[in-house]
Design a protein around this motif. Structure first.
Motif: not given
Length: 286
Positions: A16-26
């Protein structure tokens, strides 16, 4: 493949941490660089690679090695974040079966306080450039991933359903929204194209009455057809509102005429109703 409730349940907190980070960084990167993602997640190199491997196996993330090693969040991962948030907030208890697939959405049965419908918006997966040109909610950013276009589409529909339902238009009741996912009331009916009506004139008149109410509230459907009108044996329901426009839109007259023409042609060909498009437009705009 359809979204899997089991896969969402099995996601680890690091995933979930990776998914959330990708969402923000994209919002900044088309492909999020590996080192930037690691810095954001604060995971060790081995842990991050293991978790990314699992996410890619579930088709929630994809990778690229050109011009550098980078990662993207894809629809299943974005859907998982939305569904998980709705579960955390108490809107959803269980995700059911896939009951409908459209050009830009998937619809699932679900359970909350009762039976619900979950509509997942997936705009522009095949024709994003066309969507960018034709949808007013797509901002003029150089980089605007289709994930966020889908979120804006969901917001458009949720806004319409909220206003229309309060204004007496027969639409599904919007319950909650998160990212590209809307939870709404379940309609135990069928699309107009799937039934043979015993009283087609009554149903036609009810559709026109609802279109007139929507027009007075400032909404033109913009994609009306027999495929997004439902009947449940007692009343009519108008569904699928992400493409709505205001009566003040420069193309409102043309788009309203197209909607009404679709309706008139369907009832004329299948049931022999004799109303003209101009007559119905006059009824709708008053």
């Amino acid at each position: 493949m359809p979204l899997s409730a089991d896969e969402i349940k099995e996601l680890h907190k690091y995933e979930y941490r990776i998914l959330n980070s990708l969402e923000w960084l994209m919002k900044k990167y088309l492909w999020v660089p590996e080192d930037v993602l690691r810095k954001s997640t604060k995971l060790s190199e081995s842990e991050m690679k293991y978790r990314l491997g699992r996410l890619m196996e579930m088709d929630m993330v994809k990778s690229s090695t050109k011009p550098y090693t980078g990662y993207q969040l894809v629809f299943k991962g974005y859907d998982a974040l939305a569904i998980s948030s709705l579960v955390t907030k108490g809107t959803l208890n269980a995700l059911g079966s896939l009951i409908g697939v459209g050009k830009e959405s998937e619809v699932y049965e679900a359970l909350g306080l009762g039976v619900l419908v979950i509509k997942i918006h997936r705009v522009g997966q095949r024709s994003f450039q066309s969507v960018r040109l034709n949808r007013s909610y797509i901002p003029e950013w150089k980089h605007f991933p289709w994930l966020f276009a889908s979120m804006e589409s969901a917001k458009m529909e949720f806004t319409a359903l909220s206003t229309l339902q309060k204004g007496g238009v027969s639409v599904p009741v919007p319950i909650a929204i998160n990212r590209n996912v809307i939870a709404m009331s379940f309609i135990p009916g069928l699309n107009l194209n799937q039934v043979t009506l015993e009283e087609p004139q009554e149903i036609f008149d009810e559709v026109v009455e609802n279109l007139a109410k929507a027009y007075r509230l400032g909404y033109i459907h913009s994609d009306l057809s027999e495929f997004n009108i439902m009947v449940d044996g007692e009343k009519v329901w108008l569904i699928d509102w992400p493409q709505w426009i205001e009566p003040s839109h420069p193309n409102a007259d043309t788009i309203l005429r197209r909607d009404i023409n679709n309706l008139v042609n369907y009832f004329s060909k299948k049931y022999g109703l004799a109303k003209t498009t101009d007559e119905v437009i006059n009824l709708v705009i008053g």
